[in-house]
Design an enzyme around this catalytic site. Structure first.
Site, PDB file in Angstrom:
ATOM      1  N   ALA A   1       0.829  -1.190   0.000  1.00  0.00           N
ATOM      2  CA  ALA A   1       0.000   0.000   0.000  1.00  0.00           C
ATOM      3  C   ALA A   1       0.869   1.247   0.000  1.00  0.00           C
ATOM      4  CB  ALA A   1      -0.913   0.008   1.227  1.00  0.00           C
ATOM      5  N   CYS A   2       0.235   2.366  -0.365  1.00  0.00           N
ATOM      6  CA  CYS A   2       0.915   3.653  -0.374  1.00  0.00           C
ATOM      7  C   CYS A   2       1.306   4.064   1.042  1.00  0.00           C
ATOM      8  CB  CYS A   2      -0.015   4.717  -0.954  1.00  0.00           C
ATOM      9  SG  CYS A   2      -0.732   4.306  -2.549  1.00  0.00           S
ATOM     10  N   GLY A   3       2.170   5.062   1.142  1.00  0.00           N
ATOM     11  CA  GLY A   3       2.515   5.646   2.435  1.00  0.00           C
ATOM     12  C   GLY A   3       1.914   7.032   2.532  1.00  0.00           C
TER      13      GLY A   3
ATOM     14  N   GLN B   1       3.238   8.966  -0.631  1.00  0.00           N
ATOM     15  CA  GLN B   1       4.119   8.250  -1.545  1.00  0.00           C
ATOM     16  C   GLN B   1       3.280   7.178  -2.203  1.00  0.00           C
ATOM     17  OE1 GLN B   1       7.854   8.289  -2.323  1.00  0.00           O
ATOM     18  NE2 GLN B   1       6.774   7.196  -3.947  1.00  0.00           N
TER      19      GLN B   1
END
Length: 255
Positions: free
Chosen positions: A28-30, A239
């Site tokens: 997953a994205c940050g 991110q």
């Protein structure tokens, strides 16, 4: 101690005595958020957000060039004094707080197509029902050394429109509504004209800086973000981890 066991329920498999199931494990994205509880601008909010974003580089994909990523960005409070000073440098009187807004745009690299995009935006802003005055265009300062070859090769023209309401008596809330309408009309007109024009943000409250780069390079590419005068009261950063779409400048986030 409870004995180790595996339980199967509704098609999901739990490990041991925990709620953990491998089926729910995904990359997953940050993402993160920085603010002070007093709600005021502070000089360390943006640096903290950029530092945190740089620690999330591992949450996004990285191209073989080691510098191009799935994209990173930051959405922060619009710093009124920063943009008021930008206007002053052009000898343009700044509107009062709450009456200054900035549109952040990605336009084509081709100069003729970029000019056509600017004219499209200007035409929308001149609509009487919107009541928005364009004060100046501002080329967004950049350091392309922060980009990888792929990101540099696809980098759009990045420009800001600094605007104010035509009616000085309008409320900040009504002005924000007009800005939202202007954004939607610009997007609609761009689609109809098949124009390569993307609106990153258009608001008197927030602004978005984003791109096809690593999180730790965002503050180096957009030099505004390393300017001490660029002080904000909140910042949310992202991110990107690309899952179902190919990375591109306009798909970099946040929001």
């Amino acid at each position: 101690m409870y004995p180790q066991k595996t339980a199967i329920h509704a098609g999901y498999q739990a490990i041991g005595n925990t709620l953990y199931t491998p089926q729910f494990e995904h990359d997953a994205c940050g993402i993160g958020f920085v603010a002070y509880v007093d709600g005021k601008s502070h000089p360390d909010i943006l640096p903290m957000a950029l530092k945190a974003l740089s620690n999330l580089v591992h949450r996004g994909g990285i191209l073989a060039d080691g510098k191009t990523s799935d994209g990173a960005g930051i959405m922060c409070q619009l710093p009124y004094s920063f943009f008021a000073e930008e206007l002053a440098q052009r000898h343009i009187a700044a509107p009062k707080a709450g009456h200054l807004a900035v549109g952040q745009f990605f336009l084509p690299r081709d100069s003729a197509a970029a000019t056509a995009g600017l004219r499209l935006i200007e035409t929308v802003l001149k609509r009487d029902d919107l009541g928005i005055t364009l004060l100046m265009w501002r080329d967004v300062p950049q350091d392309v050394r922060a980009l990888g070859p792929q990101a540099d090769a696809t980098k759009p023209t990045i420009i800001q429109a600094i605007v104010a309401p035509a009616d000085d008596g309008i409320s900040p809330a009504e002005f924000e509504r007009k800005l939202y309408l202007a954004r939607r009309i610009i997007e609609k007109e761009a689609r109809a004209a098949n124009a390569d024009l993307y609106v990153c943000s258009f608001s008197g409250r927030t602004i978005v800086y984003k791109g096809l780069l690593l999180g730790d390079a965002l503050g180096r590419f957009y030099t505004d973000l390393s300017n001490y005068r660029f002080q904000v009261g909140l910042a949310t950063f992202h991110q990107r981890y690309s899952t179902n779409t190919f990375p591109a400048w306009h798909r970099a986030q946040p929001f």
